[in-house]
Structures are given as C-alpha cells and as structure tokens.
Design a protein around this motif. Structure first.
Motif, short mmCIF file in Angstrom:
data_model
loop_
_atom_site.label_atom_id
_atom_site.label_comp_id
_atom_site.label_asym_id
_atom_site.label_seq_id
_atom_site.Cartn_x
_atom_site.Cartn_y
_atom_site.Cartn_z
N LYS A 113 47.38 40.67 31.52
CA LYS A 113 46.17 41.10 30.82
C LYS A 113 46.52 41.99 29.63
O LYS A 113 46.96 41.49 28.61
CB LYS A 113 45.21 41.78 31.80
CG LYS A 113 44.68 40.79 32.86
CD LYS A 113 43.43 41.29 33.51
CE LYS A 113 43.00 40.51 34.72
NZ LYS A 113 42.02 39.48 34.46
N GLU A 152 38.71 42.39 41.54
CA GLU A 152 37.74 41.31 41.76
C GLU A 152 37.10 41.43 43.14
O GLU A 152 36.08 40.82 43.40
CB GLU A 152 38.42 39.94 41.63
CG GLU A 152 39.08 39.68 40.29
CD GLU A 152 38.12 39.66 39.13
OE1 GLU A 152 36.97 39.23 39.30
OE2 GLU A 152 38.50 40.12 38.03
N GLU A 176 46.80 45.04 45.71
CA GLU A 176 46.32 45.77 44.54
C GLU A 176 46.00 47.18 45.04
O GLU A 176 45.47 47.33 46.14
CB GLU A 176 45.02 45.17 44.01
CG GLU A 176 45.08 43.73 43.59
CD GLU A 176 43.70 43.08 43.67
OE1 GLU A 176 42.95 43.15 42.70
OE2 GLU A 176 43.39 42.50 44.74
N1 PMP Z 1 45.84 39.44 39.81
C1 PMP Z 1 44.77 40.21 39.62
C2 PMP Z 1 44.66 41.50 40.35
C3 PMP Z 1 43.76 39.80 38.74
O1 PMP Z 1 42.67 40.57 38.57
C4 PMP Z 1 43.90 38.57 38.06
C5 PMP Z 1 42.85 38.10 37.08
N2 PMP Z 1 41.58 38.52 37.26
C6 PMP Z 1 45.05 37.82 38.30
C7 PMP Z 1 46.01 38.28 39.17
C8 PMP Z 1 45.25 36.51 37.61
O2 PMP Z 1 45.50 36.68 36.26
P1 PMP Z 1 45.24 35.49 35.22
O3 PMP Z 1 43.78 35.25 35.22
O4 PMP Z 1 45.75 36.02 33.92
O5 PMP Z 1 46.03 34.33 35.68
#
Ligand code: PMP
Length: 420
Positions: free
Chosen positions: A269, A212, A207
């Motif tokens: 998202k 998170e 990322e």
């Molecule tokens: N990758 C990242 C960077 C995320 O922040 C998230 C969800 N917080 C996900 C993947 C997973 O996505 P989902 O909860 O829609 O499966």
C-alpha cells in the motif's frame, strides 16, 4: 451531488468491480485529501486508497522526485536488475527505518501488491520449516490469492475461491472471547495437546490491528505472548503490516513499541509513496533461504515506486510526522466521541488507533447507510468488518486540519440523519 455516468463501466468491466458501486461517480482529479469527479463535485477522502495514500494524492514533494526521474529518462522497468533507484530505496530504508530500531532484515521485493508480500511470506515459511500449515486468526484479512485467502477469515471473500481452501488453522484473535480471556493460553493448550488435532504450523500470521476485519486490535501483551509461543515452538511469526504499516497507526510499523520483532514483515500500500504498486517482505537474515531465481516475477521492482518510496521515507526522519498523526488522531477521536454521546441510540463503539478510527454499530446496515449518506454529501469512506458493521475513517496522514474538520462535519451530519 450530481454524480457522473458509469455506463461504460457497467457495459465493459467485469461484475467483480466493487468500489465503483459504493462511490458511484467517475473521478478524474485529486489533491492530498480531496478528489473531484468529472462533474466537478468535490469529495473529502477518508478512504485514502484503502491505506495506499498515506502521503495524500499527488504529494508535491514526491511528485517532484518522480518528474525529475522521468525527465532524466530513468529506468522504469527492470525486473530485479540492480538500478540506482532501487539502490536509493535500499539505502534509505536501512538508514531511516531499520537502523534507528537496531533491526536486521533482508528486503525482498515480492511483486506489486500486498497479496504478493503475504504469499511470499507464507511460501518462505513453508520452505524454511518444512511444514505446510499456517496459523491465522478470526476476522483476519491477508489477500485474494489462494494462499493469502486461505488465511483470511471472511466467508464472503473465501467463497470467491469456490471450493475449500487448504493449509490454514484459525484461532481466536485477542479479545475474541471478551477482554478477560487470554486466547494465547487456549492456542498454546491446543498446540501442545497431542489429541487436539492441531498440527505444528510453519508460521503464525497476524495483523496488530485488523483493518478489514472490523478494526479489532491486539494488545502489546497479547502480541508478546504470541511471539514467545512462536519462538518456543520454532514457529515463524509473520506480521502483515500491509494496511496498518507506513504510519497508519501513528508510528512507521503498527507494532512499534510493542516489544516484538517478527521473523517476517509484509508491507505494501503506502510503501510506494505515491499510490504506486509496490510491496516488500522483510525477512530475518537467517530465513532468507531462497536460491537466486527460486521465487521470480516480472514486476518485482517498480523503479518509479522506489523513487517515490525513497522520498516518502523522509517523512520519518524526524518525530514531527508521528506527532502530527497523533494530534490529528485526537481530533478524529474526540469528534467521534462527541457523535456517540449525541446519538447514544445508535449504540456504537469506537475502535482503532492513530489515523484509522471507526464506529462499530450494533445494528447491521447502519455503517453502510452512513457511508452511502456521507458520499452523497461529498465524503468518501468505507465499511469494515465481516458484516460491514464498522464505518472506517482513514484519511491520508497528510490531510490538512481544515479538510479533516470538513470531513468530520459531514460524518456528524450523516450520524444526525441516521438518528432521525
Ligand atoms: N493484507 C492486509 C492486512 C490488507 O489490508 C490487504 C489489502 N486490503 C492485503 C493484505 C492485500 O493487499 P493487496 O490488496 O495490495 O493485494
């Protein structure tokens, strides 16, 4: 606030439910950056569905398109058949997002969630390279399935799998050893040392800003070095823009203007525009290697998602939306700076970019106390980081200035209560 009763959830829903434990009420109405519960209490939303509501709750412009589509008996479910709704999305994504950047990607629909996008990226990387290991980073978060969890750093979440996870090798993210140490040199040294035990990975997944993982950000320079390291060794670069994409940091992709063009990009998202479940995986054409049907699934084409997503892209047709995000980000940033100046004893640090900003507290527990405290005053926000040490402010990008100011006042009052 007098919150509503959660008895039914306590009685019938699995113990794994989590957000209803932080936001202890029953919600039943929402508009842009506000929610209401069944008692009629109003809450300012600085959580935005963990990034799924960048265009706000019940966005009127998008809703009008959805209602029109539903009233015309538009197709809702169609597996991956060709539909006019999907056609509209494919064309709009080319026109508004890819063409202006001069980028060529094939668009794959991996399933409804961010985890599906990540899982598909990891899987195609294995197929294309013939290698199984994936390199990932400290504090990374990529999802909850076995593959995506294997590249997620958080021990608590990893424990959810019960036993060991495979095929990942963790490396230090940018800044892990302090600002002076360029961790790419360290990674390159390990990769090139036949005695290090580090295998050549199929892919690197990262990322550009860890949503998170405590809002830790990579610099453009670090990302470019990683991209070069990958290119020189035949490793695919996957950028997981599930949380930071769709404008969260100020431009459509979080790594726009950073001088990288990943082999694979994961979006979910807010790509679904209206909080509808949708994900896409962007693949460089040369790695679009699956045979028809080799990666299948029932919910890989939500037509309501396509309609909403196609309409949401109109926000990106002029630079005005980006400018509004940056302007609002400055309002948030200066309010937070003022709070830290007022309460230096809380010794926080500001982190984030665009409309994802956070206060990293040195003492564990303070961010959680702040979130609990502001919830009681009518504001929804969450923590981030392995020890929940960051209070994360992530309002819808469409938030009105008055609501933004209202929410920031609640945060400031919450900080005052923490300090006393
Ligand atoms: N990758 C990242 C960077 C995320 O922040 C998230 C969800 N917080 C996900 C993947 C997973 O996505 P989902 O909860 O829609 O499966």
């Amino acid at each position: 606030l007098e919150t509503s009763n959660l008895e039914v959830f306590d009685q019938f829903e699995s113990e794994v439910r989590s957000y209803c434990r932080s936001f202890t009420t029953v919600f039943n109405k929402a508009k842009n950056a506000k929610l209401w519960d069944t008692q009629g209490n109003e809450y300012v939303d600085f959580f935005a569905g963990a990034g799924a509501l960048n265009y706000g709750h019940n966005n009127e412009q998008i809703r009008a398109k959805l209602v029109e589509y539903l009233m015309k008996d538009g197709i809702t479910h169609s597996l991956d058949m060709a539909t006019s709704a999907k056609e509209a999305f494919l064309l709009r994504f080319q026109e508004v997002i890819l063409k202006p950047r001069g980028w060529h990607y094939k668009i794959m629909f991996p399933g409804p969630t961010g985890t599906n996008a990540v899982e598909s990226a990891l899987k195609i990387a294995r197929k294309v390279t013939g290698r199984s290991t994936v390199m990932c980073f400290t504090n990374a978060f990529h999802g909850m399935t076995i593959g995506s969890l294997a590249v997620t750093g958080n021990t608590f979440k990893r424990n959810g799998a019960g036993v060991e996870l495979h095929n990942s090798v963790f490396m230090p993210y940018d800044g892990y050893f302090g600002a002076e140490v360029n961790t790419v040199d360290y990674i390159a040294a390990l990769l090139d040392d036949p005695g290090s035990g580090v295998p050549l990975p199929a892919a690197v997944i990262l990322e550009s800003l860890q949503g998170e993982g405590g809002l830790k950000a990579a610099s453009a320079d670090w990302l470019q070095h990683i991209a070069r390291l990958c290119k020189d060794r035949g490793i695919l670069l996957i950028v997981d823009d599930v949380q930071m994409g769709c404008g969260r940091t100020g431009s459509f992709f979080s790594f726009d203007h950073m001088g990288i063009e990943p082999d694979i990009i994961c979006l979910s998202k807010s790509i679904g525009g209206y909080g509808l479940p949708m994900a896409i995986t962007l693949l460089k054409p040369e790695i679009d290697a699956w045979m028809p049907g080799e990666h299948n699934g029932t919910f890989r084409g939500n037509n309501l998602g396509f309609i909403a997503a196609a309409e949401a892209l109109s926000y990106w047709e002029t630079p005005d939306f980006e400018k509004s995000i940056i302007r609002k980000a400055q309002i948030v940033r200066s309010a937070l700076e003022q709070m830290l100046k007022t309460y230096p004893e809380l010794s926080g640090e500001l982190r984030g970019r665009g409309l994802i900003q956070g206060i990293a507290f040195k003492e564990d527990g303070l961010a959680e106390r702040l979130c609990k405290n502001v919830f009681e005053q009518g504001l929804i926000m969450e923590t981030s980081g392995p020890c929940s040490e960051v209070a994360k402010l992530m309002p819808p990008l469409t938030i009105e200035d008055t609501t933004l100011e209202q929410g920031l006042k609640i945060v400031a009052a919450g900080m005052a209560r923490l300090a006393n």
